[in-house]
Scaffold this active site. Structure first.
Site, PDB file in Angstrom:
ATOM      1  N   TYR A  65       0.336  15.998  41.906  1.00 47.88           N
ATOM      2  CA  TYR A  65       0.395  16.568  43.333  1.00 47.88           C
ATOM      3  C   TYR A  65       1.741  17.607  43.168  1.00 47.88           C
ATOM      4  O   TYR A  65       1.889  18.001  44.109  1.00 47.88           O
ATOM      5  CB  TYR A  65       1.497  14.987  44.949  1.00 47.88           C
ATOM      6  N   GLN A  99      -7.406  20.118  58.378  1.00 44.13           N
ATOM      7  CA  GLN A  99      -7.823  18.892  57.563  1.00 44.13           C
ATOM      8  C   GLN A  99      -6.152  19.077  56.032  1.00 44.13           C
ATOM      9  O   GLN A  99      -6.388  18.752  54.928  1.00 44.13           O
ATOM     10  CB  GLN A  99      -9.192  18.915  56.501  1.00 44.13           C
ATOM     11  N   ASP A 102      -1.105  21.788  53.002  1.00 42.99           N
ATOM     12  CA  ASP A 102      -0.269  22.343  52.277  1.00 42.99           C
ATOM     13  C   ASP A 102       0.624  23.891  53.428  1.00 42.99           C
ATOM     14  O   ASP A 102       1.752  24.272  53.108  1.00 42.99           O
ATOM     15  CB  ASP A 102      -0.788  23.893  51.981  1.00 42.99           C
ATOM     16  N   HIS A 117      -4.236  15.056  57.650  1.00 39.63           N
ATOM     17  CA  HIS A 117      -4.411  14.982  56.826  1.00 39.63           C
ATOM     18  C   HIS A 117      -2.919  15.132  56.339  1.00 39.63           C
ATOM     19  O   HIS A 117      -2.799  14.699  54.583  1.00 39.63           O
ATOM     20  CB  HIS A 117      -5.522  15.091  55.160  1.00 39.63           C
ATOM     21  N   CYS A 125       8.053   6.624  51.879  1.00 45.31           N
ATOM     22  CA  CYS A 125       8.702   6.300  51.049  1.00 45.31           C
ATOM     23  C   CYS A 125       7.665   4.735  51.664  1.00 45.31           C
ATOM     24  O   CYS A 125       7.877   4.816  53.007  1.00 45.31           O
ATOM     25  CB  CYS A 125      11.001   5.637  51.643  1.00 45.31           C
ATOM     26  N   CYS A 146      13.382   5.808  47.294  1.00 47.21           N
ATOM     27  CA  CYS A 146      14.276   6.310  47.986  1.00 47.21           C
ATOM     28  C   CYS A 146      15.382   5.349  47.876  1.00 47.21           C
ATOM     29  O   CYS A 146      15.986   4.224  46.835  1.00 47.21           O
ATOM     30  CB  CYS A 146      12.858   5.520  49.554  1.00 47.21           C
ATOM     31  N   CYS A 148      16.601   2.997  49.530  1.00 47.33           N
ATOM     32  CA  CYS A 148      16.107   1.363  50.348  1.00 47.33           C
ATOM     33  C   CYS A 148      15.716   0.713  49.223  1.00 47.33           C
ATOM     34  O   CYS A 148      14.952  -0.233  48.859  1.00 47.33           O
ATOM     35  CB  CYS A 148      15.147   1.654  51.368  1.00 47.33           C
ATOM     36  N   THR A 186     -14.801  24.697  55.643  1.00 53.19           N
ATOM     37  CA  THR A 186     -14.630  23.314  55.417  1.00 53.19           C
ATOM     38  C   THR A 186     -16.624  23.004  55.031  1.00 53.19           C
ATOM     39  O   THR A 186     -17.054  23.160  55.899  1.00 53.19           O
ATOM     40  CB  THR A 186     -14.170  22.260  56.471  1.00 53.19           C
ATOM     41  N   GLU A 213     -20.594  29.171  52.375  1.00 55.69           N
ATOM     42  CA  GLU A 213     -21.927  28.708  52.477  1.00 55.69           C
ATOM     43  C   GLU A 213     -22.566  27.768  53.380  1.00 55.69           C
ATOM     44  O   GLU A 213     -21.206  27.273  54.529  1.00 55.69           O
ATOM     45  CB  GLU A 213     -22.267  28.008  51.068  1.00 55.69           C
TER      46      GLU A 213
HETATM   47  C1  BV8 Z   1     -10.817   6.761  57.109  1.00 56.37           C
HETATM   48  C2  BV8 Z   1      -5.477  14.468  51.738  1.00 56.37           C
HETATM   49  C3  BV8 Z   1     -10.661   4.466  57.846  1.00 56.37           C
HETATM   50  C4  BV8 Z   1      -4.799  14.104  50.252  1.00 56.37           C
HETATM   51  C5  BV8 Z   1      -8.247  14.193  51.984  1.00 56.37           C
HETATM   52  C6  BV8 Z   1     -19.172   7.165  54.228  1.00 56.37           C
HETATM   53  C7  BV8 Z   1     -19.715   8.603  54.599  1.00 56.37           C
HETATM   54  C8  BV8 Z   1     -18.169   8.922  55.814  1.00 56.37           C
HETATM   55  C9  BV8 Z   1     -17.132   8.509  55.800  1.00 56.37           C
HETATM   56  C10 BV8 Z   1     -17.026   7.637  54.646  1.00 56.37           C
HETATM   57  C11 BV8 Z   1     -17.817   7.122  53.590  1.00 56.37           C
HETATM   58  N1  BV8 Z   1     -17.558   6.356  52.701  1.00 56.37           N
HETATM   59  C12 BV8 Z   1     -15.482   6.696  53.051  1.00 56.37           C
HETATM   60  C13 BV8 Z   1     -15.475   7.035  53.861  1.00 56.37           C
HETATM   61  C14 BV8 Z   1     -14.295   7.311  55.097  1.00 56.37           C
HETATM   62  C15 BV8 Z   1     -13.706   8.565  54.116  1.00 56.37           C
HETATM   63  C16 BV8 Z   1     -14.215   9.693  53.831  1.00 56.37           C
HETATM   64  O1  BV8 Z   1     -14.727  10.464  54.931  1.00 56.37           O
HETATM   65  N2  BV8 Z   1     -14.729  10.220  52.775  1.00 56.37           N
HETATM   66  C17 BV8 Z   1     -16.183  11.001  51.890  1.00 56.37           C
HETATM   67  C18 BV8 Z   1     -15.568  12.010  50.711  1.00 56.37           C
HETATM   68  C19 BV8 Z   1     -17.550  10.637  52.190  1.00 56.37           C
HETATM   69  N3  BV8 Z   1     -12.517   8.729  54.891  1.00 56.37           N
HETATM   70  C20 BV8 Z   1     -11.843   8.335  54.216  1.00 56.37           C
HETATM   71  O2  BV8 Z   1     -11.211   7.838  53.812  1.00 56.37           O
HETATM   72  C21 BV8 Z   1     -10.854   8.474  55.408  1.00 56.37           C
HETATM   73  N4  BV8 Z   1     -10.054   7.524  56.218  1.00 56.37           N
HETATM   74  O3  BV8 Z   1     -11.834   6.813  57.243  1.00 56.37           O
HETATM   75  O4  BV8 Z   1     -10.039   5.614  57.583  1.00 56.37           O
HETATM   76  C22 BV8 Z   1      -9.632   3.144  58.649  1.00 56.37           C
HETATM   77  C23 BV8 Z   1      -9.477   3.713  59.600  1.00 56.37           C
HETATM   78  C24 BV8 Z   1      -8.109   2.385  59.745  1.00 56.37           C
HETATM   79  C25 BV8 Z   1      -7.959   2.087  58.916  1.00 56.37           C
HETATM   80  C26 BV8 Z   1      -8.117   1.562  57.572  1.00 56.37           C
HETATM   81  C27 BV8 Z   1      -9.035   2.501  57.603  1.00 56.37           C
HETATM   82  C28 BV8 Z   1      -8.907   9.868  55.019  1.00 56.37           C
HETATM   83  C29 BV8 Z   1      -9.596  10.896  54.459  1.00 56.37           C
HETATM   84  C30 BV8 Z   1      -9.072  12.010  54.311  1.00 56.37           C
HETATM   85  C31 BV8 Z   1      -8.729  11.704  52.896  1.00 56.37           C
HETATM   86  N5  BV8 Z   1      -7.961  12.626  51.924  1.00 56.37           N
HETATM   87  N6  BV8 Z   1      -6.482  14.747  51.486  1.00 56.37           N
HETATM   88  C32 BV8 Z   1      -4.779  15.230  49.686  1.00 56.37           C
HETATM   89  O5  BV8 Z   1      -5.014  16.386  50.166  1.00 56.37           O
HETATM   90  O6  BV8 Z   1      -5.046  14.822  48.469  1.00 56.37           O
HETATM   91  S1  BV8 Z   1      -9.529  14.626  52.262  1.00 56.37           S
HETATM   92  C33 BV8 Z   1      -9.551  16.934  51.288  1.00 56.37           C
HETATM   93  O7  BV8 Z   1     -10.575  16.758  51.771  1.00 56.37           O
HETATM   94  C34 BV8 Z   1      -8.898  17.794  51.888  1.00 56.37           C
HETATM   95  O8  BV8 Z   1      -7.545  16.923  52.717  1.00 56.37           O
HETATM   96  C35 BV8 Z   1      -9.033  18.791  52.422  1.00 56.37           C
HETATM   97  O9  BV8 Z   1      -8.700  19.162  52.897  1.00 56.37           O
HETATM   98  C36 BV8 Z   1     -10.458  17.347  53.202  1.00 56.37           C
HETATM   99  C37 BV8 Z   1     -12.400  17.372  52.903  1.00 56.37           C
HETATM  100  O10 BV8 Z   1     -12.657  18.719  52.250  1.00 56.37           O
HETATM  101  P1  BV8 Z   1     -12.350  20.583  53.208  1.00 56.37           P
HETATM  102  O11 BV8 Z   1     -11.419  20.945  53.038  1.00 56.37           O
HETATM  103  O12 BV8 Z   1     -13.666  20.267  53.387  1.00 56.37           O
HETATM  104  O13 BV8 Z   1     -13.177  21.302  51.179  1.00 56.37           O
HETATM  105  P2  BV8 Z   1     -13.712  21.327  50.512  1.00 56.37           P
HETATM  106  O14 BV8 Z   1     -13.475  22.066  49.201  1.00 56.37           O
HETATM  107  O15 BV8 Z   1     -14.824  20.152  50.344  1.00 56.37           O
HETATM  108  O16 BV8 Z   1     -14.755  22.499  51.432  1.00 56.37           O
HETATM  109  C38 BV8 Z   1     -14.462  23.460  51.430  1.00 56.37           C
HETATM  110  C39 BV8 Z   1     -15.323  24.608  51.791  1.00 56.37           C
HETATM  111  O17 BV8 Z   1     -14.914  26.029  52.286  1.00 56.37           O
HETATM  112  C40 BV8 Z   1     -16.423  24.690  51.337  1.00 56.37           C
HETATM  113  O18 BV8 Z   1     -17.604  24.642  52.404  1.00 56.37           O
HETATM  114  C41 BV8 Z   1     -17.283  26.448  50.662  1.00 56.37           C
HETATM  115  O19 BV8 Z   1     -18.155  26.191  50.716  1.00 56.37           O
HETATM  116  C42 BV8 Z   1     -15.935  27.102  51.724  1.00 56.37           C
HETATM  117  N7  BV8 Z   1     -15.514  28.196  50.645  1.00 56.37           N
HETATM  118  C43 BV8 Z   1     -14.520  28.342  50.142  1.00 56.37           C
HETATM  119  N8  BV8 Z   1     -13.832  29.419  50.253  1.00 56.37           N
HETATM  120  C44 BV8 Z   1     -14.133  29.910  51.463  1.00 56.37           C
HETATM  121  C45 BV8 Z   1     -14.974  29.070  51.582  1.00 56.37           C
HETATM  122  N9  BV8 Z   1     -14.880  29.558  53.398  1.00 56.37           N
HETATM  123  C46 BV8 Z   1     -14.626  30.866  53.806  1.00 56.37           C
HETATM  124  N10 BV8 Z   1     -14.012  31.675  53.594  1.00 56.37           N
HETATM  125  C47 BV8 Z   1     -13.748  31.237  52.195  1.00 56.37           C
HETATM  126  N11 BV8 Z   1     -12.814  32.120  50.863  1.00 56.37           N
HETATM  127 ZN    ZN Z   2      13.462   3.745  51.760  1.00 52.65          ZN
END
Ligand code: BV8
Ligand code: ZN
Length: 247
Positions: A65, A99, A102, A117, A125, A146, A148, A186, A213
């Protein structure tokens, strides 16, 4: 350049909602997750973007990170972010749901931004929840503590963690009432963010995607515009401004 349908819907829209992903920041030099040069090519998300990974190996997770936030601090919002900031003033209601962690939309001047996100430039903390943007000062130690005594973690939402409820509620509300929904840069893999364009469509909005795409959502949306957001968005804003000035 853009379909009359999209331009007419935007011209007559009272409320617009936009969902952005890592593709919008790609042209700023911030790596995406799933693309060719994507972060997930080198690392597995569950190995780094999860609470289990953090508890098991905070140093490794902090290393990843702090490297990402260093890159983000060096880069700047691009013309796509600027175009979205300008677009906000065209509509009585405009909600920018991102999402991305940054902070570039706010830096580019967007005001009504919902960060689903979290924000990588902040830490919080695990014990008392206090937030800080000074995590870098703790960076001489890999896992800053932290006052604490609790461990500081990046203030982002990891896989398996719930999204901030108030932010998510506002994002669903905006998606349900908008006249036009734009899904930009996305892959629409991550939920619940990827549900928002579908909710908008089901609620009767005109839903368009701007992406380099086609995605898993493309077949269910009204149209997909293939291209780079940094090029497409300034053109869309210019055509829209033209249309609004002409009437
Ligand atoms: C939750 C922060 C429940 C950290 C991130 C099975 C099916 C469905 C869902 C799930 C499943 N199994 C698990 C899940 C849930 C899971 C999930 O969705 N998993 C996926 C992978 C299947 N989701 C979670 O866990 C979420 N929480 O569900 O909690 C819950 C409820 C109550 C109590 C307890 C639990 C949490 C999800 C958040 C995860 N954190 N990021 C960090 O950044 O390190 S996710 C991460 O992916 C980023 O935030 C990012 O933004 C996000 C999505 O990715 P994209 O932004 O779409 O980026 P990507 O590279 O994939 O795509 C880029 C696109 O842009 C491409 O299409 C490309 O072609 C295009 N592109 C590239 N360049 C350009 C462009 N387009 C235009 N112009 C350009 N120049
Ligand atoms: Zn603390």
């Amino acid at each position: 350049m853009f379909s009359d349908r999209l331009l007419q819907h935007l011209k007559n829209a009272r409320s617009v909602a936009v969902l952005t992903g890592a593709g919008v920041s790609a042209e700023s030099g911030v790596p995406t997750f799933r693309g060719e040069d994507g972060l997930w090519k080198k690392f597995k998300p569950e190995e780094l973007a999860s609470i289990d990974a953090f508890m098991a190996n905070p140093d490794l997770v902090w290393e990843w990170y702090s490297e990402r936030s260093r890159i983000i601090r060096e880069k700047a919002p691009n013309s796509g972010h600027a175009a979205l900031a300008e677009m906000e003033s065209f509509f009585p209601e405009f909600t920018l749901i991102t999402q991305n962690v940054d902070g570039f939309h706010r830096r580019a001047g967007s005001r009504n931004v919902l960060e689903l996100h979290g924000n990588i430039l902040f830490s919080r903390c695990v014990r008392c929840g206090v937030k800080s943007d000074k995590v870098e000062s703790g960076m001489d130690r890999k896992d800053p503590l932290c006052a604490c005594g609790g461990r500081m973690r990046p203030d982002v939402v990891w896989f398996g963690e719930p999204l901030p409820q108030d932010v998510l509620k506002k994002a669903f509300a905006a998606s349900e009432i908008c006249d036009v929904f734009l899904s930009i840069g996305t892959s629409a893999f991550v939920h619940p963010a990827a549900t928002l364009p579908v909710v908008a469509k089901q609620a009767g909005a005109y839903v368009a995607e701007i992406n380099s795409e086609r995605t898993v959502l493309s077949d269910d949306l009204d149209e997909t515009i293939l291209g780079k957001s940094g090029e497409m968005l300034p053109r869309l804003v210019a055509e829209l401004r033209n249309l609004i000035d002409r009437t």
